[in-house]
Design a protein around this motif. Structure first.
Motif, PDB file in Angstrom:
ATOM      1  N   VAL A 129      49.239  52.488  35.174  1.00 42.10           N
ATOM      2  CA  VAL A 129      48.659  51.491  36.083  1.00 42.10           C
ATOM      3  C   VAL A 129      47.460  52.057  36.839  1.00 42.10           C
ATOM      4  O   VAL A 129      46.664  51.307  37.396  1.00 42.10           O
ATOM      5  N   ARG A 130      47.315  53.388  36.852  1.00 43.07           N
ATOM      6  CA  ARG A 130      46.188  53.982  37.570  1.00 43.07           C
ATOM      7  C   ARG A 130      44.893  53.945  36.778  1.00 43.07           C
ATOM      8  O   ARG A 130      43.823  54.262  37.305  1.00 43.07           O
ATOM      9  N   GLU A 132      42.381  51.913  33.631  1.00 42.03           N
ATOM     10  CA  GLU A 132      42.057  50.678  32.924  1.00 42.03           C
ATOM     11  C   GLU A 132      41.045  51.003  31.838  1.00 42.03           C
ATOM     12  O   GLU A 132      40.451  52.085  31.817  1.00 42.03           O
ATOM     13  N   SER A 160      41.449  52.459  37.628  1.00 43.10           N
ATOM     14  CA  SER A 160      41.661  51.068  37.999  1.00 43.10           C
ATOM     15  C   SER A 160      41.603  50.952  39.517  1.00 43.10           C
ATOM     16  O   SER A 160      41.646  51.949  40.229  1.00 43.10           O
ATOM     17  N   GLU A 162      43.911  50.090  41.469  1.00 37.65           N
ATOM     18  CA  GLU A 162      45.133  50.682  42.002  1.00 37.65           C
ATOM     19  C   GLU A 162      45.046  52.203  42.007  1.00 37.65           C
ATOM     20  O   GLU A 162      45.497  52.867  42.948  1.00 37.65           O
ATOM     21  N   SER A 165      42.823  53.248  44.892  1.00 34.72           N
ATOM     22  CA  SER A 165      43.498  53.061  46.163  1.00 34.72           C
ATOM     23  C   SER A 165      44.519  54.168  46.417  1.00 34.72           C
ATOM     24  O   SER A 165      44.612  54.703  47.525  1.00 34.72           O
ATOM     25  N   GLU A 166      45.284  54.544  45.394  1.00 33.89           N
ATOM     26  CA  GLU A 166      46.267  55.618  45.559  1.00 33.89           C
ATOM     27  C   GLU A 166      45.589  56.936  45.871  1.00 33.89           C
ATOM     28  O   GLU A 166      46.053  57.708  46.719  1.00 33.89           O
TER      29      GLU A 166
END
Length: 301
Positions: A129-130, A132, A160, A162, A165-166
């Motif tokens: 998910v990190r 793309e 990505s 996400e 942001s992390e």
């Protein structure tokens, strides 16, 4: 006329009775344990429990190092109308105060970032998910080469939203996150932040609005990602020399360059005026051209 209804009675499961022949087979159970263990690993006989019809469980103390709170068990059974018991099963089971290994977790959940070294190899994650998809090739070799060059990518996947942001949250909460600025030099504060430091190199993309990389070898954050509100004593604009301030002379201090000026009177100013000597010579009665007064004759003359 209705008949009174009565609730059905609940049948209680009868507890199994302890079989006398199976309960007395303590030595038989011990011999079974000695066949599957090393010497000195089986301790005293602790108790016997009824596990079922003509079925008894003998519990022995476990004396193996590192197995505090564990117990050896031997399940002994007796066939119907048999006069001798036989061993059905042996096992090593933990008790209430036994030391147990933590529950098994897959490596993806058990492994932490600090556990990975520079030479360790992580397995490939197809779904992350990190990340793309980055630039997708069109099939035309020349076109793809130009697009990769202009976009500066050439990578199969990029961060990505996400993932960004992390990373931003992790860096902001880390050692080089924001610090409070204060001109008074209070403890835990800095005079200026990295946003105004000449040694800061900003990141590319959207993260450049909050983070950069420190390039000052004298800074504890050299080569690290720093928040723009972080600061340290190696700031490029700190430590400037202040202008010299006038030194106040106290009593008893002699300064050869210090001259006291006193106002002059009108006579002194007139004496230093140009042509003052010539004018004085022309004026009778001055000191330079004083009129000589003849001395009076003495009575003898």
């Amino acid at each position: 006329m209705t008949q009174p209804t009565t609730a059905p009675r609940r049948t209680r499961a009868a507890r199994p009775k302890l079989d006398a022949i199976a309960a007395e087979a303590v030595e038989l159970a011990r011999e079974a344990l000695l066949e599957v263990t090393e010497p000195g690993q089986v301790g005293e006989h602790l108790r016997v429990e009824a596990s079922g019809e003509r079925l008894a469980t003998h519990v022995f103390e476990c004396t193996m190092p590192g197995y505090r709170g564990w117990s050896w068990i031997v399940v002994v059974t007796r066939a119907s109308r048999a006069k001798v018991a036989t061993v059905a099963e042996t096992a090593l089971l933990p008790g209430e105060d036994a030391i147990l290994a933590p529950d098994w977790e897959p490596w993806s959940e058990r492994l932490k970032p600090e556990d990975v070294g520079a030479d360790d190899l992580l397995p490939f994650r197809e779904q992350d998910v990190r990340l793309e998809q980055g630039f997708e090739s069109t099939g035309d070799e020349d076109e793809d080469r130009v697009a990769r060059w202009e976009l500066g990518l050439g990578r199969a996947r990029v961060l990505s939203p996400e993932g960004r942001s992390e990373a931003a949250e992790r860096w902001a909460e880390g050692e080089f996150g924001p610090r409070q600025t204060s001109s008074r030099g209070r403890r835990g504060t800095v005079a200026a932040s990295c946003a105004s430091c000449g040694f800061l190199m900003k990141l590319s993309g959207s993260l450049r609005t909050e983070f950069g990389v420190c390039t000052n070898e004298w800074s504890p954050a050299d080569g690290r990602v720093v928040h723009l509100d972080y600061g340290c004593g190696a700031h490029s604009e700190t430590g400037q020399e202040e202008p010299d301030r006038e030194i106040q002379l106290h009593g008893g201090v002699i300064d050869e360059l210090e001259v006291d000026l006193e106002p002059r009177g009108a006579d002194e100013q007139a004496a230093e005026a140009p042509g003052a000597d010539e004018q004085a010579a022309e004026i009778p009665g001055t000191d330079e051209q004083a009129t000589e007064i003849p001395e009076a004759d003495s009575p003898e003359d």
